[in-house]
Scaffold this motif. Structure first.
Motif, PDB file in Angstrom:
ATOM      1  N   GLU A 178       0.862  -1.178   0.000  1.00  0.00           N
ATOM      2  CA  GLU A 178       0.000   0.000   0.000  1.00  0.00           C
ATOM      3  C   GLU A 178       0.896   1.224   0.000  1.00  0.00           C
ATOM      4  O   GLU A 178       1.967   1.202   0.614  1.00  0.00           O
ATOM      5  CB  GLU A 178      -0.865   0.032   1.270  1.00  0.00           C
TER       6      GLU A 178
ATOM      7  N   GLU B  83      -4.416   5.579   2.724  1.00  0.00           N
ATOM      8  CA  GLU B  83      -4.042   4.664   1.630  1.00  0.00           C
ATOM      9  C   GLU B  83      -4.428   5.314   0.298  1.00  0.00           C
ATOM     10  O   GLU B  83      -5.605   5.406  -0.035  1.00  0.00           O
ATOM     11  CB  GLU B  83      -4.771   3.324   1.812  1.00  0.00           C
TER      12      GLU B  83
ATOM     13  N   HIS C   5      -2.527   0.995  -4.028  1.00  0.00           N
ATOM     14  CA  HIS C   5      -2.377  -0.379  -3.541  1.00  0.00           C
ATOM     15  C   HIS C   5      -2.029  -1.259  -4.732  1.00  0.00           C
ATOM     16  O   HIS C   5      -2.739  -1.241  -5.731  1.00  0.00           O
ATOM     17  CB  HIS C   5      -3.689  -0.833  -2.888  1.00  0.00           C
TER      18      HIS C   5
HETATM   19 MG    MG Z   1      -6.278  -1.591  -0.558  1.00  0.00          MG
END
Ligand code: MG
Ligand code: ATP
Ligand code: MG
Ligand code: MG
Length: 435
Positions: free
Chosen positions: A209, A280, A283
């Motif tokens: 991430e 985040e 990813h």
């Molecule tokens: Mg994710």
């Protein structure tokens, strides 16, 4: 753009529903308007920034050899039954029926859709490696949509998918995305830290991430401090051999909560330990044959048929706007990095109707526009104080302030939003500086 003809519905009051600064500022500056929980209309100012973020993502994806396509937002459930995910995905998936009682869904991601495109058209290993991406609206019926675009239900995602003939080649594809992501976020003025991550419902065995550290982030993260300020690799890299660069950034400890290993973290020197919160923004996954096998995405190799190895790579394009604002604002409002600012320069006319002021502003507006700068000409009748406040609020990097007093001596003022620095200089000199 003339402000008098633009659509910029600023809010005077702080909206009560906004718990974090980016949400508050996006609402106050009229970038977005919520129409249902986690579902937003993108108003002109917000859309301009969204497009600039997209452009950077597109440029960096092109550099890494990924090719853009666009798949439908509505997908057939049958495709997801092939991979076995239709039943597994759970309540985040918005399920829809058409008039023929066929099961459709609004795509939360597109591994199945792209695998279908691939298997229909690619037959030979000679056509690999291949990396395809799209930037498109996704829908996830989040249990708790919140923080504005940070956790929307409908949101814009860049999703790339790599196809390779074997694992070694797939890891190279993974590395290309890894490096492209570092460059992408850095161009937006963000410090993104790659962290070992759980693979979640996408599945697979290798995953990172990309996390922006912020107190308002929803993830708990643990990492070695040196990773935070490590500069992005830039474009002068060998795209065929990135392992060394990736190793540099994965050798130091960095993990999200789900992957956190207290014992391994214990080996990080005390003064280098960072446990923080993060957002985040990207990813990446390598998951091998997870989709290609059940969906029969194969190519003819030199020694017969091979199932392709795949990876997928997401960027939260709309979430990035929130992340950038979290990382760059002050009491007066947003401070856009120049690379994603909705406008490069605001020309502020302190006395519209004054012949000299109007003429100078028009000249500046035309010259800057001709030079390819994105200009917002504040030609409204508001008081100067209100104009300064609104241009600060929306965060335009440069303000060119033109008033009768200065003009009498041929001078104008230039203010930089990020530093607050002001300089007074001859009109033409300032124009040249901005061009
Ligand atoms: Mg994710
Ligand atoms: P999260 O942990 O925040 O729920 P995720 O791990 O479920 O995200 P991925 O499936 O990895 O998300 O999707 C790729 C990217 O899409 C994420 O890294 C994130 O930047 C973005 N994203 C995911 N869910 C949302 C959402 N609800 N709103 C905005 N962006 C999102
Ligand atoms: Mg999620
Ligand atoms: Mg996640």
């Amino acid at each position: 753009m003339r402000l008098s003809r633009f659509f910029l519905p600023l809010l005077k009051e702080n909206p009560a529903e906004a718990q974090i600064v980016s949400h508050r500022l996006m609402l106050r500056t009229g970038m977005i308007r919520q129409q249902a929980a986690g579902i937003y209309a993108w108003l002109p100012l917000g859309l301009k920034v969204l497009r600039k973020v997209e452009r950077i993502v597109e440029e960096e994806m092109a550099r890494a050899g990924s090719i853009q396509l666009l798949m439908p937002t509505l997908q057939l459930a049958d495709l997801w039954r092939e991979s076995g995910r239709y039943e597994d995905y759970g309540q985040e998936m918005l399920r829809i029926k058409d008039r023929h009682d066929r099961d459709l869904l609004y795509g939360p991601t597109a591994e199945e859709a792209v695998t279908e495109v691939f298997r229909a058209s690619v037959k030979s290993y000679k056509d690999l490696p291949l990396n395809l991406y799209q930037i498109s609206w996704k829908f996830r019926d989040e249990q708790r949509p919140r923080f504005g675009v940070m956790r929307g239900r409908e949101f814009l995602m860049k999703d790339a998918y790599s196809f390779d003939v074997d694992e070694a080649s797939a890891r190279k594809a993974y590395n290309r995305m890894f490096i492209a992501y570092l460059n992408t976020f850095s161009r937006m003025g963000l410090k993104a830290v790659p962290m070992r991550a759980d693979t979640g419902p996408i599945g697979g065995d290798l995953s990172h991430e990309f996390i922006i550290l912020a107190d308002t982030g929803e993830s708990a993260v643990f990492c070695h401090k040196d990773l935070v300020d490590m500069p992005a690799p830039g474009h002068d890299v060998d795209w065929n051999d990135l392992q060394g660069l990736v190793d540099q950034r994965t050798a130091l400890y960095a993990a999200t909560e789900e992957m956190h290993d207290e014992a391994a973290f214990g080996e990080v020197p005390e003064d280098k330990k960072l446990s923080a919160r993060g957002i985040e923004v990207g990813h990446i996954f390598y998951f091998g044959e997870k989709y290609s096998k059940p969906m029969k995405a194969t190519v003819n190799g030199p020694d017969g048929e091979v199932t392709v190895h795949m990876g997928s790579y997401g960027v939260g394009v709309s979430r990035l706007l929130g992340a950038i604002i979290e990382a760059s604002h002050d009491e007066a409002g947003i401070i856009w990095p120049e690379s994603v600012a909705p406008f490069d320069v605001a020309v502020i006319n302190l006395r519209p109707g004054d012949e000299a002021c109007d003429a100078a502003c028009e000249k500046a507006y035309a010259a800057l526009t001709a030079a390819g700068r994105d200009v917002l000409y504040n030609d409204t009748d508001e008081r100067p104080g209100a104009k300064f406040a609104s241009m600060d609020l929306i965060g335009i990097p440069w303000q060119l302030i033109i008033g009768p007093k200065g003009l009498a001596e041929g001078k104008v003022e230039l203010k930089q939003r990020a530093t607050g620095e002001r300089q007074t200089a001859l009109f033409d000199d300032v124009l040249n500086q901005l061009i």
